[in-house]
Write an enzyme that holds these catalytic residues in place. Structure first.
Site, PDB file in Angstrom:
ATOM      1  N   PRO F   2      21.937   2.301 -38.761  1.00  9.44           N
ATOM      2  CA  PRO F   2      20.576   2.215 -37.727  1.00  9.44           C
ATOM      3  C   PRO F   2      20.387   1.700 -36.495  1.00  9.44           C
ATOM      4  O   PRO F   2      20.793   0.402 -36.640  1.00  9.44           O
ATOM      5  CB  PRO F   2      19.818   2.069 -39.039  1.00  9.44           C
ATOM      6  CG  PRO F   2      19.910   2.195 -40.210  1.00  9.44           C
ATOM      7  CD  PRO F   2      21.512   2.284 -39.764  1.00  9.44           C
ATOM      8  N   LEU F   3      20.017   2.075 -35.899  1.00 13.42           N
ATOM      9  CA  LEU F   3      19.611   0.860 -34.300  1.00 13.42           C
ATOM     10  C   LEU F   3      18.434   0.443 -34.498  1.00 13.42           C
ATOM     11  O   LEU F   3      17.782   2.089 -34.375  1.00 13.42           O
ATOM     12  CB  LEU F   3      20.713   1.607 -33.306  1.00 13.42           C
ATOM     13  CG  LEU F   3      22.200   2.044 -33.042  1.00 13.42           C
ATOM     14  CD1 LEU F   3      22.461   2.088 -31.466  1.00 13.42           C
ATOM     15  CD2 LEU F   3      22.970   0.561 -33.354  1.00 13.42           C
TER      16      LEU F   3
END
Lengths: 74, 74, 74, 74, 74, 74
Positions: F2-3
């Site tokens: 995830p970013l």
């Protein structure tokens, strides 16, 4: 060269093609008026986000809208 | 660690899985060649945008493409 | 029309103008090769991020780099 | 006023509405605890990305997942 | 709730506070007119990008501007 | 994988390195708790935005803060 990204939470009544075209035309005109940019150099991207994926005040917009059951505008 | 985000207006002929894989491989290789980044540290995200939601020169891409009816490439 | 955004954590040895030009040229060429885009339609934006503002694995890059004191490349 | 954008590669088992609500509540609480922000000023947007459109280490996540066939968590 | 992000390549004559305020007011007004959004729900963020970090047509804007030495507007 | 991108309007009292580290640690932990992500797969980027470049309700944050002269928290 300006890039403009507009992010919106999707509503029950979806944003129409005419409204999107008005946003694109309006933002482009604004860039020309305020910054003297050539209209053909302006890029506008509209992202419509699922209300389940948009949170405000710690809650998903789906929950906020259910509670208000009003004109659901924000 | 580099993050690369590619945004494209969707076309009638959609971008294929092979083209996307080639973009991901190519960008990652470029990061390695130019900046000496480890390939496994590179993240690439491709966003395909509805042409109705992409404006150029004050008009939605849908309108521009209808007018050109040419190879529709941009 | 493609937009490419490259985000990098700034390093002690800053990214040079020549490296940035190589990234811009390389990404543009890739868009032409893979998707048949006209080079003049490709926009590339590079964001250099303060390592204090970039986290990986739960820690700022500043902390990770201090610990490694190695080639510090990621 | 803080804006938080979370980007995730979509998985076979999709992220549930409850998980999204937990992410929104958790991020908003964190902004309040660490930066003393008012919860109602915090906006969170979650983008779920097609795994074909997400690359890591030079390959699309679809390819990585096929190879691992493991718990497919990343 | 709409979020608008404007990205501009920085110019020799920097964008003034008055121009930024005009962009913010204009975009907010547009959201109200076209989508009936409450002005206080609209967030606008302007990013000014170093011209060395902005590429168009395969070249950094710094190089393009040096070549043109004209009104340098794009 | 995830970013997470956190965008904040810069304040007179700048966000400290310790606060940034707490944001990075907290967001990473949340991704692990809610989505079972491996901490080392989580990337967090914090963007601090000049208050002149951040608009809310049609006005730059600089103007809003001058008017309030209160605890300046939002």
């Amino acid at each position: 060269m300006p890039l403009v990204n507009i992010r919106l939470a999707r509503r029950e009544l979806p944003t129409t093609a005419a409204q999107k075209a008005a946003l694109i035309a309006g933002v482009t005109q604004l860039m020309q008026q305020v910054l003297d940019k050539r209209p053909d150099s302006v890029t506008v991207i509209i992202d419509e986000v699922d209300p389940e994926n948009w949170g405000q005040g710690g809650e998903p917009v789906t929950v906020i809208r259910q509670r208000s059951k009003g004109p659901a505008q924000a």
